[in-house]
Design a protein around this motif. Structure first.
Motif, PDB file in Angstrom:
ATOM      1  N   GLY A  79       0.783  -1.232   0.000  1.00 35.70           N
ATOM      2  CA  GLY A  79       0.000   0.000   0.000  1.00 35.70           C
ATOM      3  C   GLY A  79       0.809   1.274   0.000  1.00 35.70           C
ATOM      4  N   HIS A  80       2.122   1.166   0.084  1.00 35.41           N
ATOM      5  CA  HIS A  80       2.987   2.338   0.042  1.00 35.41           C
ATOM      6  C   HIS A  80       3.629   2.481  -1.343  1.00 35.41           C
ATOM      7  CE1 HIS A  80       2.870   1.799   4.454  1.00 35.41           C
ATOM      8  NE2 HIS A  80       3.183   3.081   4.525  1.00 35.41           N
ATOM      9  N   THR A  81       3.779   3.711  -1.772  1.00 35.25           N
ATOM     10  CA  THR A  81       4.634   3.992  -2.927  1.00 35.25           C
ATOM     11  C   THR A  81       6.052   4.127  -2.397  1.00 35.25           C
ATOM     12  OG1 THR A  81       2.826   5.171  -4.014  1.00 35.25           O
ATOM     13  CG2 THR A  81       5.039   5.530  -4.877  1.00 35.25           C
ATOM     14  N   VAL A  82       6.987   3.449  -3.047  1.00 33.12           N
ATOM     15  CA  VAL A  82       8.364   3.387  -2.560  1.00 33.12           C
ATOM     16  C   VAL A  82       9.287   4.078  -3.553  1.00 33.12           C
ATOM     17  CG1 VAL A  82      10.228   1.875  -1.802  1.00 33.12           C
ATOM     18  CG2 VAL A  82       7.841   1.192  -1.437  1.00 33.12           C
ATOM     19  N   PHE A  83      10.186   4.915  -3.023  1.00 40.21           N
ATOM     20  CA  PHE A  83      11.144   5.641  -3.843  1.00 40.21           C
ATOM     21  C   PHE A  83      12.561   5.286  -3.397  1.00 40.21           C
ATOM     22  CE2 PHE A  83       7.362   8.308  -3.308  1.00 40.21           C
ATOM     23  CZ  PHE A  83       6.995   8.521  -4.637  1.00 40.21           C
ATOM     24  N   ALA A  84      13.459   5.075  -4.380  1.00 35.80           N
ATOM     25  CA  ALA A  84      14.865   4.814  -4.067  1.00 35.80           C
ATOM     26  C   ALA A  84      15.726   5.223  -5.254  1.00 35.80           C
ATOM     27  CB  ALA A  84      15.080   3.344  -3.736  1.00 35.80           C
ATOM     28  N   PRO A  85      16.937   5.734  -4.994  1.00 34.85           N
ATOM     29  CA  PRO A  85      17.827   6.146  -6.077  1.00 34.85           C
ATOM     30  C   PRO A  85      18.690   4.992  -6.589  1.00 34.85           C
ATOM     31  CG  PRO A  85      18.809   6.722  -3.976  1.00 34.85           C
ATOM     32  CD  PRO A  85      17.483   6.067  -3.666  1.00 34.85           C
ATOM     33  N   PHE A  86      19.345   5.239  -7.742  1.00 27.33           N
ATOM     34  CA  PHE A  86      20.374   4.353  -8.309  1.00 27.33           C
ATOM     35  C   PHE A  86      19.816   2.979  -8.668  1.00 27.33           C
ATOM     36  CE2 PHE A  86      22.647   6.976  -4.979  1.00 27.33           C
ATOM     37  CZ  PHE A  86      22.996   7.990  -5.875  1.00 27.33           C
ATOM     38  N   VAL A  87      18.590   2.962  -9.200  1.00 29.05           N
ATOM     39  CA  VAL A  87      17.948   1.713  -9.618  1.00 29.05           C
ATOM     40  C   VAL A  87      17.565   1.817 -11.091  1.00 29.05           C
ATOM     41  CG1 VAL A  87      17.096   1.118  -7.320  1.00 29.05           C
ATOM     42  CG2 VAL A  87      15.710   2.598  -8.800  1.00 29.05           C
ATOM     43  N   LEU A  88      17.037   0.712 -11.630  1.00 23.37           N
ATOM     44  CA  LEU A  88      16.562   0.647 -13.011  1.00 23.37           C
ATOM     45  C   LEU A  88      15.201  -0.035 -13.045  1.00 23.37           C
ATOM     46  CD1 LEU A  88      19.861  -0.284 -14.820  1.00 23.37           C
ATOM     47  CD2 LEU A  88      18.279   1.461 -15.647  1.00 23.37           C
ATOM     48  N   PRO A  89      14.368   0.282 -14.029  1.00 29.72           N
ATOM     49  CA  PRO A  89      13.075  -0.395 -14.141  1.00 29.72           C
ATOM     50  C   PRO A  89      13.235  -1.914 -14.232  1.00 29.72           C
ATOM     51  CG  PRO A  89      13.109   1.540 -15.543  1.00 29.72           C
ATOM     52  CD  PRO A  89      14.506   1.363 -15.024  1.00 29.72           C
ATOM     53  N   ASP A  90      12.304  -2.623 -13.584  1.00 31.00           N
ATOM     54  CA  ASP A  90      12.221  -4.085 -13.561  1.00 31.00           C
ATOM     55  C   ASP A  90      13.257  -4.745 -12.666  1.00 31.00           C
ATOM     56  OD1 ASP A  90       9.995  -4.195 -15.288  1.00 31.00           O
ATOM     57  OD2 ASP A  90      11.299  -3.997 -17.032  1.00 31.00           O
ATOM     58  N   GLU A  91      14.057  -3.971 -11.958  1.00 32.87           N
ATOM     59  CA  GLU A  91      14.963  -4.575 -10.985  1.00 32.87           C
ATOM     60  C   GLU A  91      14.190  -4.920  -9.716  1.00 32.87           C
ATOM     61  OE1 GLU A  91      19.437  -2.980 -11.882  1.00 32.87           O
ATOM     62  OE2 GLU A  91      18.226  -1.763 -10.507  1.00 32.87           O
ATOM     63  N   ASN A  92      14.543  -6.055  -9.115  1.00 33.01           N
ATOM     64  CA  ASN A  92      14.032  -6.411  -7.787  1.00 33.01           C
ATOM     65  C   ASN A  92      15.117  -6.075  -6.772  1.00 33.01           C
ATOM     66  OD1 ASN A  92      11.397  -7.656  -8.344  1.00 33.01           O
ATOM     67  ND2 ASN A  92      12.612  -9.122  -9.537  1.00 33.01           N
ATOM     68  N   VAL A  93      14.769  -5.201  -5.840  1.00 25.67           N
ATOM     69  CA  VAL A  93      15.767  -4.691  -4.905  1.00 25.67           C
ATOM     70  C   VAL A  93      15.248  -4.762  -3.473  1.00 25.67           C
ATOM     71  CG1 VAL A  93      16.802  -3.144  -6.610  1.00 25.67           C
ATOM     72  CG2 VAL A  93      14.929  -2.313  -5.187  1.00 25.67           C
ATOM     73  N   SER A  94      16.172  -4.881  -2.537  1.00 30.65           N
ATOM     74  CA  SER A  94      15.847  -4.750  -1.115  1.00 30.65           C
ATOM     75  C   SER A  94      16.165  -3.318  -0.709  1.00 30.65           C
ATOM     76  CB  SER A  94      16.656  -5.734  -0.277  1.00 30.65           C
ATOM     77  OG  SER A  94      16.274  -7.059  -0.553  1.00 30.65           O
ATOM     78  N   ILE A  95      15.161  -2.632  -0.172  1.00 29.43           N
ATOM     79  CA  ILE A  95      15.308  -1.214   0.158  1.00 29.43           C
ATOM     80  C   ILE A  95      15.231  -1.031   1.671  1.00 29.43           C
ATOM     81  CG2 ILE A  95      14.180   1.045  -0.009  1.00 29.43           C
ATOM     82  CD1 ILE A  95      13.437   0.317  -2.870  1.00 29.43           C
ATOM     83  N   GLU A  96      16.202  -0.307   2.181  1.00 30.67           N
ATOM     84  CA  GLU A  96      16.240   0.035   3.595  1.00 30.67           C
ATOM     85  C   GLU A  96      15.490   1.344   3.793  1.00 30.67           C
ATOM     86  OE1 GLU A  96      19.936   1.684   5.831  1.00 30.67           O
ATOM     87  OE2 GLU A  96      20.105  -0.509   5.836  1.00 30.67           O
ATOM     88  N   PRO A  97      14.329   1.342   4.462  1.00 27.06           N
ATOM     89  CA  PRO A  97      13.553   2.576   4.615  1.00 27.06           C
ATOM     90  C   PRO A  97      14.299   3.631   5.437  1.00 27.06           C
ATOM     91  CG  PRO A  97      12.182   0.654   5.058  1.00 27.06           C
ATOM     92  CD  PRO A  97      13.616   0.175   5.011  1.00 27.06           C
TER      93      PRO A  97
END
Length: 431
Positions: A24-42
Motif C-alpha cells: 500500500g505504500h509507494t516506494v522511492f529509491a535512487p540508483f535503480v533501473l526499471p524491472d529490478e528487484n531490490v531490497s530497500i532500507e527505509p
C-alpha cells in the motif's frame, strides 16, 4: 533501523529515483533501473510512501553498467551513471512526456526530438565546496546527496579537462596549506576552447586586506584569467583580472562576467542556439529572461527589431555589451523584470523566446503574453513540472484548447548522468 523491504522497480521518475510499491505504500529509491528487484532500507516512512536506499540488488537489470566515477553514489552530483547513455535519453523522454500528461493534461503524441551530448567531460562550469577534513587541512568536492556533508574529490568525469586541471591544482594547494583559511566555495567557468578560466571564490571572512588576498590567490593559480574574491561576512568583493571571459558560439563572441549565468554544456551551446532560433525571421522578436544575450544576438540579426529583457544587473551589463558588439541594426535592452515589461507592452511580436529559471513563468506574465498574441513562442525549460503548469495555461487540453498549440518538442540533454531535463517547446498560435 527498519528491516529492508523487497520491491520491484516499475519506472524512473523526475528527481533521480525509481518508483515501486509495497503493501500500500509507494516506494522511492535512487540508483535503480526499471524491472529490478531490490531490497530497500527505509529511511523515511509516511502514511502513503516510503523513501529509502538500496541495501541489495536481488535481480539487476541487464542494462545496468558499472559507473566510471569512483564517487558515484556518494557524491550528490550524478544520478544515472549506472545507466547506459542512450537509455538515459529514452528514460528522460518518457519522464518528460509523462510529466506533461500528469501535471498539465497535455497528451503530446508527436516525437520528442533528442539532442544528445557527449556523456562525459561536458561541463564548462562547476561549483566546488571546501570544508575542513580529519587531517587538519581542507578538502574540496561536492556535497553528498541530500546532505551538507562534503564528498571530497580529486577529479570529476563530467567536467571539462580544463576544470579538472584546475581542480587538481587546488587539491594540491589545499594539502600543502598554501591557500587562505576560511575558503568555502570555488566556482570555475571555462571558455569554449576549454582554455580561458574564470573563478569566483568565497571566503568566510578575510584575514587581512582583501586585495592582498586576491593577489596571493592569483599568484598561486597563475593560469586563471580573471578572479573574484567574495568576503561573505563583510559582503565585499575584490576583482583581480578583467572581470569576464569571452565565449565563442557560432559567429558570435559573448562577454560573460563573474556573476552572469551561461549554459553549462560546452558541447551543446551551438546546437541549442540553432534549435531555439530555427529559421525565424520577421519584424519584431522579444527575448524574455535574456541573460547575457545567447539568443538575443542571433535574433537581432534576423529581425528588424529585437527587445531583450533581463532584470539581473550583472547579466544586463554583459547583455548590453554583447548586443552592441553583435553589429545588429536596432537591438533594445530593457533592464527590468519580465512581468513589469509585459505589463506595459502592447505591440504584437512575431516571436517570443522564454528561457525562465526553474520557477517558470508567472501566471501574470503568461496572461499578458496571451493578450499581446505573438505568432510563435519558443519556451526553453529546465524543469518539466513548471513547464507542464505553464503549457497548460498556453495550450490547454484536448477538450479545452487554448490560444497555442505545440508544434515541436525537443529534449536537449544539457546534463548527462543527472536527472535534469532541459526541454524546448515551439508553440504556434491557433488560427
Amino acid at each position: 533501523m527498519p528491516n529492508p523491504i523487497d520491491v520491484r522497480i516499475e519506472k524512473l521518475i523526475y528527481g533521480g529515483e525509481g518508483l515501486g510499491h509495497h503493501e500500500g505504500h509507494t516506494v522511492f529509491a535512487p540508483f535503480v533501473l526499471p524491472d529490478e528487484n531490490v531490497s530497500i532500507e527505509p529511511l523515511e516512512t509516511r502514511k502513503k510512501f516510503i523513501r529509502g536506499r538500496v541495501a541489495l540488488i536481488n535481480s539487476p537489470s541487464a542494462d545496468r553498467m558499472a559507473a566510471p566515477c569512483p564517487y558515484f553514489g556518494v557524491c550528490g552530483g550524478c544520478n544515472y551513471q549506472h545507466i547506459p547513455y542512450e537509455l538515459q535519453i529514452q528514460y528522460k523522454a518518457q519522464i518528460l512526456r509523462e510529466t506533461l500528461s500528469r501535471l498539465g493534461q497535455l497528451r503530446w503524441e508527436g516525437q520528442i526530438v533528442p539532442h544528445p551530448s557527449p556523456p562525459f567531460g561536458y561541463r564548462n562550469r562547476v561549483q566546488w565546496k571546501i570544508a575542513p577534513d580529519e587531517h587538519g587541512s581542507s578538502s574540496i568536492g561536492y556535497f553528498q546527496a541530500g546532505s551538507q556533508k562534503l564528498c571530497a574529490i580529486e577529479q570529476c568525469p563530467i567536467s571539462s579537462p580544463r576544470l579538472n586541471e584546475i581542480l587538481g591544482a587546488i587539491v594540491g594547494l589545499l594539502r600543502a596549506g598554501k591557500l587562505p583559511a576560511g575558503l568555502r566555495e570555488i566556482e570555475a567557468f571555462a571558455d569554449q576552447a576549454d582554455a580561458g578560466l574564470l573563478l569566483n571564490i568565497a571566503i568566510d571572512a578575510a584575514n587581512g586586506p582583501l586585495e592582498q588576498m586576491a593577489t596571493q590567490l592569483r599568484s598561486q593559480l597563475p593560469s586563471v584569467d580573471t578572479l573574484v574574491l567574495h568576503d561573505q561576512r563583510a559582503d565585499r568583493f575584490e576583482l583581480s583580472g578583467p572581470g569576464y571571459i569571452s565565449y565563442r558560439v557560432g559567429e558570435f563572441t559573448y562577454r560573460i562576467g563573474h556573476l552572469s549565468f551561461f549554459q553549462v554544456n560546452r558541447f551543446l551551446v551551438d546546437e541549442l542556439v540553432r534549435t531555439v532560433v530555427g529559421e525565424a525571421r520577421g519584424r519584431l522578436a522579444l527575448d524574455l529572461f535574456a541573460g547575457v544575450g545567447l539568443f538575443s544576438t542571433p535574433l537581432a540579426k534576423r529581425f528588424e527589431r529585437l527587445i531583450a529583457v533581463e532584470s539581473n544587473v550583472a547579466a544586463a551589463r554583459d547583455l548590453e555589451a554583447n548586443l552592441r558588439e553583435s553589429g545588429a541594426a536596432s537591438p533594445n535592452l530593457r533592464p527590468t523584470t519580465v512581468e513589469a515589461f509585459l505589463e506595459h507592452w502592447h505591440e504584437k511580436p512575431d516571436l517570443v523566446v522564454l528561457d525562465p529559471p526553474r520557477t517558470g513563468v508567472s501566471a501574470r506574465a503568461l496572461a499578458r503574453l496571451i493578450k499581446i498574441a505573438p505568432k510563435e513562442i519558443v519556451y526553453l525549460s529546465c524543469d518539466p513540472a513548471t513547464l507542464a503548469r505553464d503549457l497548460a495555461i498556453l495550450v490547454g487540453d484536448s477538450e479545452n484548447p487554448r490560444n497555442y498549440q505545440i508544434s515541436e518538442l525537443h529534449l536537449v540533454d544539457i546534463f548527462p548522468q543527472t536527472y535534469h531535463i532541459e526541454a524546448l517547446v515551439r508553440l504556434s498560435r491557433r488560427a
